[in-house]
Design an enzyme around this catalytic site. Structure first.
Site, PDB file in Angstrom:
ATOM      1  N   ASP A 187       0.848  -1.193   0.000  1.00  0.00           N
ATOM      2  CA  ASP A 187       0.000   0.000   0.000  1.00  0.00           C
ATOM      3  C   ASP A 187       0.886   1.245   0.000  1.00  0.00           C
ATOM      4  O   ASP A 187       1.727   1.411   0.882  1.00  0.00           O
ATOM      5  CB  ASP A 187      -0.941  -0.002   1.203  1.00  0.00           C
ATOM      6  CG  ASP A 187      -2.135   0.920   0.988  1.00  0.00           C
ATOM      7  OD1 ASP A 187      -1.928   2.126   0.754  1.00  0.00           O
ATOM      8  OD2 ASP A 187      -3.274   0.427   1.052  1.00  0.00           O
ATOM      9  N   SER A 236      -7.080   3.934  -1.451  1.00  0.00           N
ATOM     10  CA  SER A 236      -6.789   2.501  -1.372  1.00  0.00           C
ATOM     11  C   SER A 236      -8.013   1.642  -1.665  1.00  0.00           C
ATOM     12  O   SER A 236      -7.865   0.494  -2.074  1.00  0.00           O
ATOM     13  CB  SER A 236      -6.241   2.146   0.007  1.00  0.00           C
ATOM     14  OG  SER A 236      -4.954   2.688   0.148  1.00  0.00           O
ATOM     15  N   THR A 254      -7.899  -2.095   1.757  1.00  0.00           N
ATOM     16  CA  THR A 254      -7.351  -3.023   0.762  1.00  0.00           C
ATOM     17  C   THR A 254      -7.889  -4.447   0.926  1.00  0.00           C
ATOM     18  O   THR A 254      -8.494  -4.981  -0.004  1.00  0.00           O
ATOM     19  CB  THR A 254      -5.809  -2.987   0.769  1.00  0.00           C
ATOM     20  OG1 THR A 254      -5.389  -1.635   0.571  1.00  0.00           O
ATOM     21  CG2 THR A 254      -5.224  -3.869  -0.305  1.00  0.00           C
ATOM     22  N   GLU A 295      -1.044  -7.932   2.282  1.00  0.00           N
ATOM     23  CA  GLU A 295      -0.885  -6.480   2.130  1.00  0.00           C
ATOM     24  C   GLU A 295       0.169  -5.936   3.089  1.00  0.00           C
ATOM     25  O   GLU A 295       0.063  -6.086   4.308  1.00  0.00           O
ATOM     26  CB  GLU A 295      -2.195  -5.724   2.378  1.00  0.00           C
ATOM     27  CG  GLU A 295      -2.025  -4.247   1.994  1.00  0.00           C
ATOM     28  CD  GLU A 295      -3.026  -3.298   2.647  1.00  0.00           C
ATOM     29  OE1 GLU A 295      -3.181  -2.182   2.127  1.00  0.00           O
ATOM     30  OE2 GLU A 295      -3.627  -3.643   3.674  1.00  0.00           O
ATOM     31  N   ASP A 341       2.152   2.916   3.354  1.00  0.00           N
ATOM     32  CA  ASP A 341       1.258   4.058   3.119  1.00  0.00           C
ATOM     33  C   ASP A 341       1.137   4.960   4.340  1.00  0.00           C
ATOM     34  O   ASP A 341       1.149   6.186   4.221  1.00  0.00           O
ATOM     35  CB  ASP A 341      -0.118   3.504   2.724  1.00  0.00           C
ATOM     36  CG  ASP A 341      -1.162   4.592   2.564  1.00  0.00           C
ATOM     37  OD1 ASP A 341      -1.030   5.389   1.629  1.00  0.00           O
ATOM     38  OD2 ASP A 341      -2.103   4.632   3.375  1.00  0.00           O
ATOM     39  N   HIS A 370       2.000   8.838   4.498  1.00  0.00           N
ATOM     40  CA  HIS A 370       1.083   9.917   4.901  1.00  0.00           C
ATOM     41  C   HIS A 370       1.749  10.803   5.954  1.00  0.00           C
ATOM     42  O   HIS A 370       1.551  12.019   5.977  1.00  0.00           O
ATOM     43  CB  HIS A 370      -0.211   9.337   5.482  1.00  0.00           C
ATOM     44  CG  HIS A 370      -1.202   8.888   4.456  1.00  0.00           C
ATOM     45  ND1 HIS A 370      -1.937   9.763   3.700  1.00  0.00           N
ATOM     46  CD2 HIS A 370      -1.572   7.652   4.047  1.00  0.00           C
ATOM     47  CE1 HIS A 370      -2.729   9.085   2.875  1.00  0.00           C
ATOM     48  NE2 HIS A 370      -2.520   7.793   3.064  1.00  0.00           N
ATOM     49  N   ASP A 386      -1.050  -0.048  -4.839  1.00  0.00           N
ATOM     50  CA  ASP A 386      -2.312   0.559  -5.261  1.00  0.00           C
ATOM     51  C   ASP A 386      -2.105   2.004  -5.736  1.00  0.00           C
ATOM     52  O   ASP A 386      -2.881   2.526  -6.519  1.00  0.00           O
ATOM     53  CB  ASP A 386      -3.354   0.485  -4.142  1.00  0.00           C
ATOM     54  CG  ASP A 386      -2.808   0.913  -2.788  1.00  0.00           C
ATOM     55  OD1 ASP A 386      -1.607   1.258  -2.684  1.00  0.00           O
ATOM     56  OD2 ASP A 386      -3.583   0.902  -1.816  1.00  0.00           O
ATOM     57  N   HIS A 387      -1.018   2.633  -5.253  1.00  0.00           N
ATOM     58  CA  HIS A 387      -0.718   4.046  -5.571  1.00  0.00           C
ATOM     59  C   HIS A 387       0.565   4.377  -4.822  1.00  0.00           C
ATOM     60  O   HIS A 387       1.072   3.549  -4.064  1.00  0.00           O
ATOM     61  CB  HIS A 387      -1.843   4.967  -5.082  1.00  0.00           C
ATOM     62  CG  HIS A 387      -2.177   4.771  -3.626  1.00  0.00           C
ATOM     63  ND1 HIS A 387      -1.391   5.250  -2.606  1.00  0.00           N
ATOM     64  CD2 HIS A 387      -3.186   4.081  -3.028  1.00  0.00           C
ATOM     65  CE1 HIS A 387      -1.914   4.888  -1.444  1.00  0.00           C
ATOM     66  NE2 HIS A 387      -2.992   4.176  -1.660  1.00  0.00           N
ATOM     67  N   HIS A 428      -2.089  10.989  -1.309  1.00  0.00           N
ATOM     68  CA  HIS A 428      -1.559  10.081  -2.329  1.00  0.00           C
ATOM     69  C   HIS A 428      -1.126  10.856  -3.567  1.00  0.00           C
ATOM     70  O   HIS A 428      -1.476  12.019  -3.722  1.00  0.00           O
ATOM     71  CB  HIS A 428      -2.628   9.063  -2.740  1.00  0.00           C
ATOM     72  CG  HIS A 428      -3.060   8.178  -1.623  1.00  0.00           C
ATOM     73  ND1 HIS A 428      -4.137   7.329  -1.712  1.00  0.00           N
ATOM     74  CD2 HIS A 428      -2.575   8.020  -0.371  1.00  0.00           C
ATOM     75  CE1 HIS A 428      -4.281   6.686  -0.568  1.00  0.00           C
ATOM     76  NE2 HIS A 428      -3.351   7.083   0.261  1.00  0.00           N
TER      77      HIS A 428
HETATM   78 ZN   LIG Z   1      -3.163   6.001   1.988  1.00  0.00          ZN
END
Ligand SMILES: [Zn+2]
Length: 447
Positions: A36, A84, A137, A256, A261, A265, A303-304, A409
């Protein structure tokens, strides 16, 4: 020349056909790993983070070894930056949907996921995460709901949605106990009544002996890898899931690496590298499994990307991985430690980061630590902690020349990594929905 080409084409077709026949006889197991927020900059930064400074060359990581292509990540519509939920629904169900959607299309209608198709065809199923197991996710593989925020309802669906009287997922390992043991409902009791073995701590994970199983190892997400042992917790949980899945059946396993992620952040590079290290260990477990077992495939992607991470910042043509290597805790944990140290905070700072502050930085941080110590009300404490955390992150980012553009993101392409049966299928550039489509074509009924 023409003939040779035709012969080659024929040979190719024959190979494809025989591969398809082989698949028909023995359906292949799928291990799907999602990092993630794991944009390409994280892959590059990690390569330098683990590089052996004693050697001239930059050593290859497992990400480099299994890299095959890239994937676009945009959601439905024109925003171009996914969350996500939409990202995972693209990867689970091969459709573009709106941000926040969990396993539903733009009309909020449920769409079949890879995990569900696999289960319907007779596979065993498993999900392993470092976040709460009902986070966006994993939820997008085993639940259908209009909003990712509906954590309780998602947890309910894991138990209440059934196939042949049983939940869709045979093995669930991650965090999130607070959503499963609630005032209004005890989902853990519901699972154990159906024969699921249960563990609620890392120490007890070993006691689980067979599927079906549920392990909720934290209230919400697990602690960051950099903050609490074991630093390879996702790799350990993934090994456990692989060991629990029945040997005589193909399986679909979703893994995952959730918290890359979260560190992104927070714009916390040391935290992110800790998560990347666990993700690489997990890739090691999974690729070893795939190489030792016929008819399995491993695909990893993201995912990004998160945070707009850049190596180099403020005009500097440099990224100092050695500075990042010297940081021993996440910014939140550092803030807690500095506050606890009070007047002796510079000693703690040196011990936990190795970063030498300028006189000006030292002055600012001293004020921030003091404000933290004397804070009285909850609001004051929170605000002082947030300020101190920002100060700590600014110092680390400056010292390492790490840049960030956002607390959210970003919309760039991400990497795709694969091993096992025909990894070339994922080579080159593709849409995120195409990864799911390709995996759908590999699923076959279990005899
Ligand atoms: Zn995120």
């Amino acid at each position: 020349m023409k003939q040779t080409l035709a012969a080659t084409a024929l040979l190719f077709i024959t190979q494809v056909a025989s591969a398809a026949t082989a698949q028909q006889v023995a359906p292949q197991s799928i291990i799907y790993v999602i990092g993630d927020g794991m944009g390409m900059e994280y892959i590059t930064a990690y390569r330098h983070f683990v590089d052996d400074p004693a050697t001239e060359e930059i050593e290859e990581t497992l990400f480099d070894r299994y890299f095959v292509g890239t994937s676009a990540t945009h959601p439905h519509g024109h925003e171009l930056v996914t969350d996500s939920a939409a990202g995972a629904t693209a990867l689970s169900a091969a459709i573009k949907t709106y941000n926040g959607a969990i396993g539903v299309d733009i009309d909020k209608q449920p769409v079949e996921t890879l995990l569900e198709r696999a289960k319907t065809l007779g596979y065993s199923t498993a999900m392993v995460t470092t976040s709460q197991i009902n986070h966006a996710t994993p939820a997008s593989f085993a639940a259908h709901i209009d909003s990712r925020q509906k954590y309780d309802e998602i947890a309910d669906q894991y138990l209440d949605n059934r196939i042949a009287g049983k939940p869709w997922v045979d093995v669930l390992i991650g965090g999130g106990e607070k959503y499963f043991k609630r005032e209004d409902r005890d989902l853990v009791a519901g699972f154990t009544a159906l024969g699921y073995q249960y563990a609620d701590s890392f120490a007890l994970l070993d006691r689980i002996e067979a599927a079906p199983a549920l392990a909720l190892l934290a209230d919400k997400g697990l602690p960051f890898a950099i903050d609490a042992p074991p630093a390879n917790r996702l790799a350990v949980m993934t090994s456990k899931a692989l060991a629990l899945l029945p040997k005589n059946k193909p399986f679909f396993l979703l893994v995952e690496a959730s918290e890359i992620d979260w560190c992104g952040h927070a714009n916390d590079i040391a935290c992110a590298m800790g998560e990347m290290h666990d993700a690489e260990q997990t890739l090691g477990v999974v690729s070893r499994y795939v190489s030792e077992h016929n008819n399995t495939v491993m695909v990893m992607t993201a995912d990004h990307s998160t945070g707009g991470l850049s190596m180099g910042a403020n005009g500097e043509y440099e990224w100092r991985a050695s500075v990042v290597r010297g940081v021993k805790a996440s910014a939140g944990e550092l803030a807690r430690e500095l506050k606890e140290a009070g007047n002796t905070w510079p000693v703690k700072w040196q011990e936990l980061t190795g970063i030498t502050l300028s006189a000006e930085q030292q002055d600012t941080m001293a004020k921030q630590v003091k404000a933290s110590v004397i804070a009285n009300t909850e609001a004051e404490k929170n605000s002082a902690k947030t300020t101190l955390r920002s100060g700590i992150l600014a110092a680390i980012n400056t010292a390492s020349a790490t840049g960030w553009t956002t607390g959210g993101h970003t919309g760039g392409d991400v990497g795709v990594f694969a091993a096992g049966v025909n990894p070339e299928q994922f080579a080159g550039h593709q849409d995120n929905t195409a990864i799911a489509l390709k995996l759908f074509t590999r699923l076959r009924p279990v005899q």
